[in-house]
Design a protein around this motif. Structure first.
Motif, short mmCIF file in Angstrom:
data_model
loop_
_atom_site.label_atom_id
_atom_site.label_comp_id
_atom_site.label_asym_id
_atom_site.label_seq_id
_atom_site.Cartn_x
_atom_site.Cartn_y
_atom_site.Cartn_z
N ARG A 190 77.60 53.96 110.39
CA ARG A 190 77.41 54.96 109.24
C ARG A 190 78.43 54.83 108.12
N ARG A 191 79.97 54.38 108.74
CA ARG A 191 80.86 54.56 107.77
C ARG A 191 80.70 53.75 106.59
N PHE A 192 79.90 52.76 106.62
CA PHE A 192 79.57 51.54 105.49
C PHE A 192 78.59 52.46 104.61
N HIS A 193 78.33 53.68 104.98
CA HIS A 193 77.45 54.22 104.00
C HIS A 193 77.82 55.73 103.62
N GLN A 194 79.17 55.99 103.94
CA GLN A 194 80.00 57.26 103.63
C GLN A 194 81.06 56.92 102.69
N LYS A 195 81.43 57.86 102.04
CA LYS A 195 82.42 57.82 100.99
C LYS A 195 83.58 58.72 101.59
#
Length: 484
Positions: free
Chosen positions: A53-58
């Motif tokens: 998920r971190r790769f889709h969160q800013k």
């Protein structure tokens, strides 16, 4: 409204270390055997990065002081915003690739989007290179290796698999047996601290030894001036070695009763000594410290995002000229660190820094950064060759950021039976890191010869009177040939 997730204090610490002269990015390179199908690669990235998920969160920074940043889902996420394509200038040699890696290593990530980017570089030795830049606040090196492994396959044309619906460990397991024994013993006393980093440093959890180690860190004198330490600029330089068979390092370690990790660190230390000598710098009596990350997470949690490692101060005895004596000195200190809770202590300190105001964190970084010159990381990769988007991965290398305003990063990575050294430097301090890499090769050869002498029967070590000693034969696993 996009969902927000509070950032752990340890991850906030790495976010707060971001500085124009020291970008907190982990940079990784995978050289492929042949040009990659860009459409196939894009689809692969889009599908296999979904569980993380971190790769889709800013990152959303707080409006008020004293509040931690948050992760927030990027409602406008597009994979094309995170994948770029560029051609390598002719003739597409190692030198051109070094320049491009150095350029990209010097460019900050876009903080308005999730903090990662991949570059497909065509034209390197007739193939493609995939270069990944990921912010350290997303995850540590062990976790990011797992992410990269999730993008690979054991064959060029694997069977289709269902995309996982949640963050899950890929099928590959990292060999973590090289890690210091302190990790296994220390986790029993510090597991709660690892699981709850926001509780910060609680000496009661790690006992009197923890308090002693914290005091030792505070009282360490600053590192001496060397070409590797000084005012930093924004321009970075990267270099890397050819793969050397891992069995060669095992053979040296066996000859001296040392671990592979001991041998790798001793070889890198000798390379720094040789570089200083070539620049006409004094090496006698010189010793510098490296901050060495120590993985603190259990092996079955290596896939989880976030940072779960501590740092230990390791002395690199540059002033010892004899390679065998230098190896023994490093082995002695490494053995002492293995029974120390220093990694847990530093994990707690970093967690506290993540909770502190920016001004306090910067003071802490300068204080601890003065006590070391380099960051030295050793990450084990897979033992077998892997494939990405149908192309065999020939080489893998990575570089870690230099926290605490340090200008030298030393990275060691094993892959498919070979070991590579990566060097990242501040261009103003060390404009030619490839010379350190060359010193690594020469130092490895010197250690290999010392290992031959160490394993010879005592009666064969002295030459007959009046005759020069013949050059020792190379052992089966010696010297510096590229891994096949």
């Amino acid at each position: 409204m996009a969902k927000r997730v509070p950032m752990a204090s340890i991850d906030a610490a790495w976010l707060g270390m971001e500085d124009p002269t020291n970008l907190m990015m982990v940079t990784g390179v995978m050289a492929l055997a042949g040009p990659v199908d860009r459409k196939r690669l894009r689809l692969l990235l889009d599908r296999r990065l979904r569980p993380f998920r971190r790769f889709h969160q800013k990152v959303v920074r707080p409006r008020s002081r004293g509040s931690l940043p948050h992760w927030q889902d990027d409602e406008h996420f597009e994979i094309d915003n995170h994948v770029s394509h560029v051609g390598l200038p002719g003739p597409g040699s190692e030198a051109e690739l070094r320049d491009m890696v150095s350029d990209l290593m010097s460019v900050p990530l876009d903080f308005s989007k999730p903090l990662w980017h991949m570059h497909v570089i065509d034209g390197y030795n007739g193939g493609s290179v995939v270069l990944a830049r990921v912010h350290h606040s997303i995850a540590d090196g062990i976790a990011l290796v797992r992410v990269m492994l999730s993008l690979t396959d054991e064959s060029p044309n694997p069977k289709p698999t269902r995309t996982p619906t949640k963050e899950a460990a890929p099928g590959f397991r990292l060999p973590l047996d090289w890690l210091p024994a302190a990790v296994g013993r220390g986790l029993a006393g510090g597991q709660d601290l690892i699981a709850n980093p926001d509780r910060a440093l609680d000496i009661a959890r790690i006992g009197a030894q923890g308090a002693y180690r914290l005091g030792r860190i505070v009282l360490l004198p600053p590192d001496p001036p060397t070409p590797f330490k000084g005012q930093l600029g924004r321009r970075k330089r990267a270099a890397w070695s050819e793969p050397v068979p891992l069995d060669d390092f095992k053979a040296i370690g066996k000859a001296f009763g040392a671990t592979v990790n001991d041998v790798l660190v001793a070889t890198a230390t000798g390379a720094l000594r040789r570089y200083m000598e070539k620049r006409g710098q004094r090496t006698a009596g010189i010793a510098i410290r490296a901050l060495v990350p120590v993985n603190l997470r259990p092996a079955d949690q290596a896939h989880k995002m976030g940072n779960a490692f501590g740092l230990v101060f390791l002395t690199l005895p540059i002033g010892i000229a004899d390679p065998a004596r230098r190896l023994r000195a490093i082995k002695k200190e490494m053995d002492e660190l293995k029974s120390s809770p220093e990694a847990l202590v530093s994990f707690g300190v970093l967690s506290l820094m993540g909770l502190a105001p920016v001004e306090v964190e910067q003071l802490g970084l300068r204080f601890f950064g003065s006590k070391a010159t380099a960051v030295l990381t050793n990450v084990p990769g897979p033992r077998q060759a892997l494939y990405m988007a149908g192309r065999k991965i020939d080489k893998v290398m990575f570089w870690v950021p230099q926290s605490g305003h340090m200008g030298l990063g030393i990275s060691i990575l094993s892959y498919a039976g070979g070991v590579m050294l990566g060097i990242a430097t501040d261009a103003g301090l060390v404009p030619d890191p490839e010379r350190i890499v060359e010193g690594f090769r020469v130092e490895f050869e010197a250690l290999s010869k010392a290992a031959v002498r160490a394993t010879k029967p005592r009666g064969n070590r002295v030459s007959p009177p009046g005759r020069a000693a013949s050059r020792p034969a190379r052992p089966p696993h010696t010297v510096g040939r590229p891994a096949s």
